[in-house]
Design a protein around this motif. Structure first.
Motif, short mmCIF file in Angstrom:
data_model
loop_
_atom_site.label_atom_id
_atom_site.label_comp_id
_atom_site.label_asym_id
_atom_site.label_seq_id
_atom_site.Cartn_x
_atom_site.Cartn_y
_atom_site.Cartn_z
N MET A 1 -31.88 -15.92 -26.49
CA MET A 1 -31.85 -14.49 -26.80
C MET A 1 -32.69 -13.70 -25.79
N ALA A 2 -33.87 -14.22 -25.46
CA ALA A 2 -34.74 -13.53 -24.51
C ALA A 2 -34.08 -13.44 -23.13
N LEU A 3 -33.35 -14.47 -22.74
CA LEU A 3 -32.67 -14.47 -21.46
C LEU A 3 -31.59 -13.39 -21.43
N LEU A 4 -30.89 -13.20 -22.53
CA LEU A 4 -29.85 -12.18 -22.63
C LEU A 4 -30.44 -10.78 -22.49
N VAL A 5 -31.55 -10.53 -23.16
CA VAL A 5 -32.23 -9.23 -23.08
C VAL A 5 -32.72 -8.99 -21.66
N TRP A 6 -33.31 -10.02 -21.04
CA TRP A 6 -33.80 -9.90 -19.67
C TRP A 6 -32.65 -9.61 -18.72
N SER A 7 -31.52 -10.28 -18.91
CA SER A 7 -30.36 -10.07 -18.06
C SER A 7 -29.84 -8.64 -18.16
N ALA A 8 -29.79 -8.10 -19.37
CA ALA A 8 -29.34 -6.72 -19.56
C ALA A 8 -30.31 -5.75 -18.89
N HIS A 9 -31.60 -6.03 -18.99
CA HIS A 9 -32.61 -5.18 -18.36
C HIS A 9 -32.46 -5.20 -16.84
N VAL A 10 -32.21 -6.37 -16.27
CA VAL A 10 -32.03 -6.49 -14.82
C VAL A 10 -30.79 -5.73 -14.37
N LYS A 11 -29.70 -5.83 -15.12
CA LYS A 11 -28.47 -5.11 -14.78
C LYS A 11 -28.69 -3.61 -14.82
N LYS A 12 -29.44 -3.15 -15.82
CA LYS A 12 -29.75 -1.72 -15.95
C LYS A 12 -30.55 -1.25 -14.73
N GLN A 13 -31.55 -2.03 -14.33
CA GLN A 13 -32.37 -1.67 -13.18
C GLN A 13 -31.56 -1.68 -11.88
N GLN A 14 -30.64 -2.64 -11.75
CA GLN A 14 -29.79 -2.70 -10.56
C GLN A 14 -28.86 -1.49 -10.50
N ARG A 15 -28.30 -1.11 -11.64
CA ARG A 15 -27.41 0.05 -11.69
C ARG A 15 -28.17 1.32 -11.32
N LEU A 16 -29.37 1.49 -11.88
CA LEU A 16 -30.18 2.66 -11.55
C LEU A 16 -30.53 2.69 -10.06
N ALA A 17 -30.88 1.55 -9.49
CA ALA A 17 -31.21 1.49 -8.06
C ALA A 17 -29.99 1.86 -7.22
N TYR A 18 -28.81 1.36 -7.61
CA TYR A 18 -27.57 1.69 -6.89
C TYR A 18 -27.30 3.19 -6.94
N LEU A 19 -27.43 3.79 -8.12
CA LEU A 19 -27.16 5.22 -8.28
C LEU A 19 -28.18 6.06 -7.52
#
Length: 97
Positions: A1-19
């Motif tokens: 479960m913690a890995l899933l939350v961490w993965s979603a957080h990383v994707k969010k940060q990557q999307r923000l950096a891209y934008l």
């Protein structure tokens, strides 16, 4: 479960950096990231904000191009959100609840 939350957080940060790299304007970045649309928004910003439309109706006039981008299908040829794009910019929308 913690890995899933961490993965979603990383994707969010990557999307923000891209934008942020793409638009160089934090106000626009936050609106696009939140999935908002507004009058004067470019086609590219709209696609980044809402994704690709389900369907597009095109109308070519002598002095302008008009497209209706359709989102959120609710039946055969029925859509809850229609956004009118004139000359590459959002001009109006019709949203049904």
């Amino acid at each position: 479960m913690a890995l899933l939350v961490w993965s979603a957080h990383v994707k969010k940060q990557q999307r923000l950096a891209y934008l942020r790299e793409k638009y160089q304007d934090e106000d626009i970045v936050q609106k696009v990231f939140a999935g908002e649309f507004w009058r004067g928004q470019t086609e590219e910003q709209l696609r980044d904000s809402l994704g690709a439309p389900v369907a597009i109706d095109n109308k070519l006039l002598k002095t302008m191009t008009r497209e209706v981008w359709k989102y959120q299908p609710s039946g055969v040829n029925r859509y809850r959100l229609r956004i009118t794009v004139e000359n590459g910019r959002v001009a109006a929308w019709d949203q049904k609840t």
